[in-house]
Motif scaffolding. Structure first.
Motif, PDB file in Angstrom:
ATOM      1  N   LYS A 101       0.820  -1.200  -0.014  1.00 34.52           N
ATOM      2  CA  LYS A 101       0.105  -0.075  -0.110  1.00 34.52           C
ATOM      3  C   LYS A 101       1.006   1.180  -0.016  1.00 34.52           C
ATOM      4  O   LYS A 101       1.681   1.367   0.585  1.00 34.52           O
ATOM      5  N   HIS A 102       0.414   2.278  -0.653  1.00 27.79           N
ATOM      6  CA  HIS A 102       1.191   3.435  -0.809  1.00 27.79           C
ATOM      7  C   HIS A 102       0.327   4.662  -1.233  1.00 27.79           C
ATOM      8  O   HIS A 102      -0.444   4.671  -2.410  1.00 27.79           O
ATOM      9  N   LYS A 103       0.237   5.530  -0.460  1.00 31.35           N
ATOM     10  CA  LYS A 103      -0.508   6.937  -0.583  1.00 31.35           C
ATOM     11  C   LYS A 103      -2.126   6.396  -1.223  1.00 31.35           C
ATOM     12  O   LYS A 103      -2.390   6.819  -2.274  1.00 31.35           O
ATOM     13  N   LYS A 161       9.610  -3.632   2.262  1.00 34.03           N
ATOM     14  CA  LYS A 161       9.787  -2.209   2.687  1.00 34.03           C
ATOM     15  C   LYS A 161      10.647  -2.141   3.719  1.00 34.03           C
ATOM     16  O   LYS A 161      10.676  -2.774   4.795  1.00 34.03           O
ATOM     17  N   CYS A 167      11.777   0.816  -0.729  1.00 32.73           N
ATOM     18  CA  CYS A 167      11.010  -0.318  -1.154  1.00 32.73           C
ATOM     19  C   CYS A 167      12.002  -0.968  -2.131  1.00 32.73           C
ATOM     20  O   CYS A 167      12.630  -0.509  -2.863  1.00 32.73           O
ATOM     21  N   PRO A 184      10.111   5.557  -5.898  1.00 32.47           N
ATOM     22  CA  PRO A 184       8.700   5.814  -5.250  1.00 32.47           C
ATOM     23  C   PRO A 184       7.395   5.696  -5.617  1.00 32.47           C
ATOM     24  O   PRO A 184       6.368   5.171  -5.042  1.00 32.47           O
ATOM     25  N   ASP A 185       7.478   5.622  -7.026  1.00 38.31           N
ATOM     26  CA  ASP A 185       6.225   5.393  -7.853  1.00 38.31           C
ATOM     27  C   ASP A 185       6.081   4.165  -8.427  1.00 38.31           C
ATOM     28  O   ASP A 185       5.068   4.083  -9.142  1.00 38.31           O
ATOM     29  N   TYR A 186       6.934   3.293  -8.090  1.00 42.61           N
ATOM     30  CA  TYR A 186       7.151   1.930  -8.887  1.00 42.61           C
ATOM     31  C   TYR A 186       7.037   1.732 -10.142  1.00 42.61           C
ATOM     32  O   TYR A 186       6.412   0.707 -10.747  1.00 42.61           O
TER      33      TYR A 186
END
Length: 326
Positions: A101-103, A161, A167, A184-186
């Motif tokens: 899960k991210h943002k 993480k 990550c 950070p945005d994968y």
């Protein structure tokens, strides 16, 4: 007489309910029905989730179901959270999901197409959704990893993480395991200081199914050994001071019991928040089954000795008791 009769009925009904609850907690493995493998377990908002592979021939293994629970015993099925029709480049064999899960978004990493060389289309993809149960859609429109680096087939992805929030993608089949630093945005990777992107961290006897967690500032790296279609499938581990290793194999901690099931492996670990309770979620093949894809998802409690080493896991039919998240 009516009151006595009513009282007896209530007592009888209460005993039946109690016996039903006892039966439910006596044999909790597998944790849900159906052929499912490679389970990744995770906690979102005081709810347990398991994301497994739908275990079927590759041409039919083209979607994911997910399962949620409040107590580790009663599970709700969420059907087809991702279908390969939502991923144009994925034609068959999507498996081994890993989620983070991210943002307020949920990113689901998966392997697809079981590519055998760099000329085939496929590898590791990413899907995204606004809820843990999806529906998920292709995030990149192409694989995140589509080539063999350091000899590692791009499958069996796990998103780790670290304590600093960074990550990493840890993945690999064909007896090689890589680690790479995710953006950070994968959408891709951040090179390491030496400008390499994929570093090999393969320990002795590694085959596939990597997983990593931190306990007492130590990095526990786990993987599966043996052949997934055979009885020798098992889980081993190593401990290091960094996610980069070096990882020296300590030994096996999960393997078959000829009296219970065979082919026990490809697992994940969950830790109950604000406690020292750990659980291992894995797949195995019932003794009554001979087909390679007849795999079911099970769970046992994980224990450590006074030195922090993982104690061998006893696989059971009983599984685990109800455990709510406070």
């Amino acid at each position: 007489m009516k009151n006595i009769f009513y009282f007896l009925v209530v007592i009888s009904f209460s005993k039946a309910i109690a016996q039903s609850d006892l039966n439910q907690t006596k044999n909790n493995n597998p944790i849900f029905k159906g052929w499912y493998a490679d389970p990744e377990a995770i906690i979102f908002d005081k709810t347990y989730w398991v994301y497994p592979t739908f275990s079927a021939p590759y041409e039919k293994q083209v979607f994911f179901d997910a399962f949620s629970s409040k107590d580790l015993v009663h599970w709700t099925k969420h059907e087809k959270i991702l279908d390969s029709s939502a991923v144009k480049w994925a034609k068959k064999a999507i498996w081994a999901p890993s989620i983070i899960k991210h943002k307020n978004k949920y990113f689901l990493f998966f392997g697809a197409n079981d590519i055998q060389n760099d000329n085939e289309v496929g590898g590791i993809g990413v899907a995204v959704a606004s809820k843990p149960e999806g529906p998920y859609k292709d995030y990149l429109g192409k694989p995140l990893v589509d080539k063999f680096y350091n000899g590692a087939q791009p499958i069996d992805q796990f998103v780790f993480k670290d304590k600093d929030g960074q990550c990493y993608l840890i993945y690999g089949g064909w007896r090689h395991c890589n680690i790479a630093k995710l953006k950070p945005d994968y959408t891709g990777f951040i090179p390491f200081e030496d400008q390499t992107v994929f570093k090999e961290i393969t320990p002795e006897n590694y085959v596939e199914g990597p997983f990593m967690f931190i306990k007492n500032n130590k990095y526990y790296f786990m993987w599966s050994e043996g052949g997934w279609i055979g009885p020798d499938y098992c889980v081993a581990y190593a401990i290091a001071d960094s996610p980069m290793g070096p990882f020296k194999r300590i030994g096996k901690i999960l393997e078959q019991d000829p009296k219970i099931a065979v082919g026990a492996g490809h697992h994940s670990i969950i830790k109950i928040p604000n406690s020292e309770k750990y659980y291992i979620v894995y797949h195995r093949r019932p003794l009554t089954e001979t087909h390679a894809n007849s795999r079911e998802t099970c769970m046992e409690e994980l224990h450590f000795d006074e030195n922090g080493f993982i104690k061998p896991v006893t696989i059971t039919n009983e599984g685990v008791k109800a455990q709510f998240i406070k």
